[in-house]
Design a protein around this motif. Structure first.
Motif, PDB file in Angstrom:
ATOM      1  N   PRO A 120      40.386  29.487  37.307  1.00 43.19           N
ATOM      2  CA  PRO A 120      41.550  29.650  38.168  1.00 43.19           C
ATOM      3  C   PRO A 120      41.789  28.343  38.923  1.00 43.19           C
ATOM      4  O   PRO A 120      40.926  27.459  38.958  1.00 43.19           O
ATOM      5  CB  PRO A 120      41.139  30.781  39.124  1.00 43.19           C
ATOM      6  CG  PRO A 120      39.954  31.424  38.485  1.00 43.19           C
ATOM      7  CD  PRO A 120      39.269  30.329  37.709  1.00 43.19           C
ATOM      8  N   GLY A 177      43.087  31.283  43.641  1.00 44.23           N
ATOM      9  CA  GLY A 177      42.106  32.176  43.042  1.00 44.23           C
ATOM     10  C   GLY A 177      40.716  31.615  42.876  1.00 44.23           C
ATOM     11  O   GLY A 177      39.745  32.382  42.878  1.00 44.23           O
ATOM     12  N   LEU A 202      42.274  35.993  34.050  1.00 46.59           N
ATOM     13  CA  LEU A 202      42.343  35.390  35.390  1.00 46.59           C
ATOM     14  C   LEU A 202      42.982  34.015  35.388  1.00 46.59           C
ATOM     15  O   LEU A 202      43.627  33.615  36.364  1.00 46.59           O
ATOM     16  CB  LEU A 202      40.944  35.298  36.010  1.00 46.59           C
ATOM     17  CG  LEU A 202      40.258  36.610  36.400  1.00 46.59           C
ATOM     18  CD1 LEU A 202      38.911  36.320  37.038  1.00 46.59           C
ATOM     19  CD2 LEU A 202      41.139  37.425  37.335  1.00 46.59           C
ATOM     20  N   SER A 217      46.349  33.074  37.596  1.00 44.56           N
ATOM     21  CA  SER A 217      46.346  32.018  38.600  1.00 44.56           C
ATOM     22  C   SER A 217      47.465  31.011  38.360  1.00 44.56           C
ATOM     23  O   SER A 217      48.272  30.732  39.254  1.00 44.56           O
ATOM     24  CB  SER A 217      44.992  31.305  38.610  1.00 44.56           C
ATOM     25  OG  SER A 217      44.982  30.236  39.518  1.00 44.56           O
TER      26      SER A 217
END
Length: 321
Positions: A156, A161, A264, A268
């Motif tokens: 990220p 994040g 993820l 991000s």
């Protein structure tokens, strides 16, 4: 469901150019790759070591910690079929010189850009993993007309994040701790233990040339340079948040591994880009280029290749240019 949290516990993470091929890459660079040559280029704060091969549109490869350009060795020959591939050692890593400061990602991106320009390129595509992805972002953000496409792997973004993971893996906190704490805790003889533990979080640790990276971080100065990239995370986050209005206009491939960050990465980077394509690398941990090089090569060749080439299988659909 992606096995993200269990694996995150173990991973995360002069004006002249000398470009002549060398018969011996040296212990830090790793073995030579057929068809590729080593060189150095002067930039602000020192020199950058790079490995170059292939022909076609330039593609810049940026590694993460605790690695060097050698992390890309399994994918470079494939990518060089369509591109001029240039894999840099980040400042302070591998055979690049160790700058006295400037480990924030904006300064590092400026140094990489200077190296790119001294090699004669003004428009490039970027492929970054881990710390290298954090460097690729300000390069693309601050010089958007100079970046055609960008791919970021397995992290990220700071301020969007990455900081949420600080309490999950202890190496994140240790590496960010002010000097001389990590320097005194990790001695030369501890490198294989510390980095070996980190690599053990891979899906396939035996596919990573760990011994090369142990040698690359076998001196205190190299380890301190690595820690400085982590110590700059808070400044990176503040800068990224302050400049988030400069949204990335180019296509961004955001790839997470099935057994690490999965979606993820795309979640991000979608906060700072207008065209972010999320991809999950199957059957891989954090080190995709080594654990599943076939998938990464196939995806990158599509994404950085000619528009209109269809994906040969469904998991590559978001890789299409």
């Amino acid at each position: 469901m992606y096995a993200i949290l269990s694996t995150v516990l173990l991973v995360l993470v002069g004006a002249a150019t000398t470009a002549a091929a060398r018969p011996d890459a040296g212990p830090l660079a790793g073995p030579n790759l057929p068809g590729f040559s080593h060189g150095t280029v002067s930039v602000q704060g020192g020199t950058l070591h790079y490995v170059r091969g292939g022909s076609g549109p330039p593609l810049i490869l940026l590694h993460g910690w605790p690695q060097t350009w050698w992390k890309w060795a399994k994918v470079m020959p494939e990518l060089a079929q369509q591109h001029t591939v240039i894999a840099f050692d980040l400042p302070g890593a591998g055979e690049s010189s160790i700058p006295s400061g400037g480990y924030d990602k904006v300064t590092t991106a400026k140094r990489i850009r200077e190296g790119v320009q001294r090699l004669g390129f003004t428009r490039v595509s970027l492929l970054g993993h881990d710390t290298g992805a954090l460097v690729a972002y300000p390069y693309a953000r601050d010089y958007p007309t100079e970046v055609v496409r960008m791919a970021v792997l397995e992290t990220p973004l700071s301020g969007f994040g990455l900081e949420d993971l600080n309490g999950i893996s202890f190496h994140l906190g240790l590496n960010q701790t002010a000097a001389p704490v990590p320097e005194r805790l990790i001695d030369d003889e501890d490198v294989s233990t510390y980095l070996g533990w980190l690599f053990s979080g891979a899906r396939y640790p035996d596919r990573i040339d760990q011994a090369t990276f142990f040698r690359a971080y076998a001196t205190g100065a190299r380890r301190t340079a690595g820690y400085e990239y982590y110590r700059a995370f808070p400044a990176d986050a503040a800068n990224n948040q302050a400049n988030a209005h400069k949204r990335l206009p180019m296509p961004v491939l955001a790839m997470g591994a099935q057994f690490a960050f999965g979606p993820l990465v795309a979640n991000s980077f979608s906060q700072v880009g207008d065209d972010v394509r999320g991809v999950v690398a199957p059957d891989s941990g954090h080190w995709i280029a080594e654990e599943n090089p076939a998938f990464l090569s196939a995806c990158a060749k599509l994404f950085f290749g000619q528009p209109g080439v269809p994906a040969p299988r469904p998991e590559l659909a978001n890789c299409v240019a």
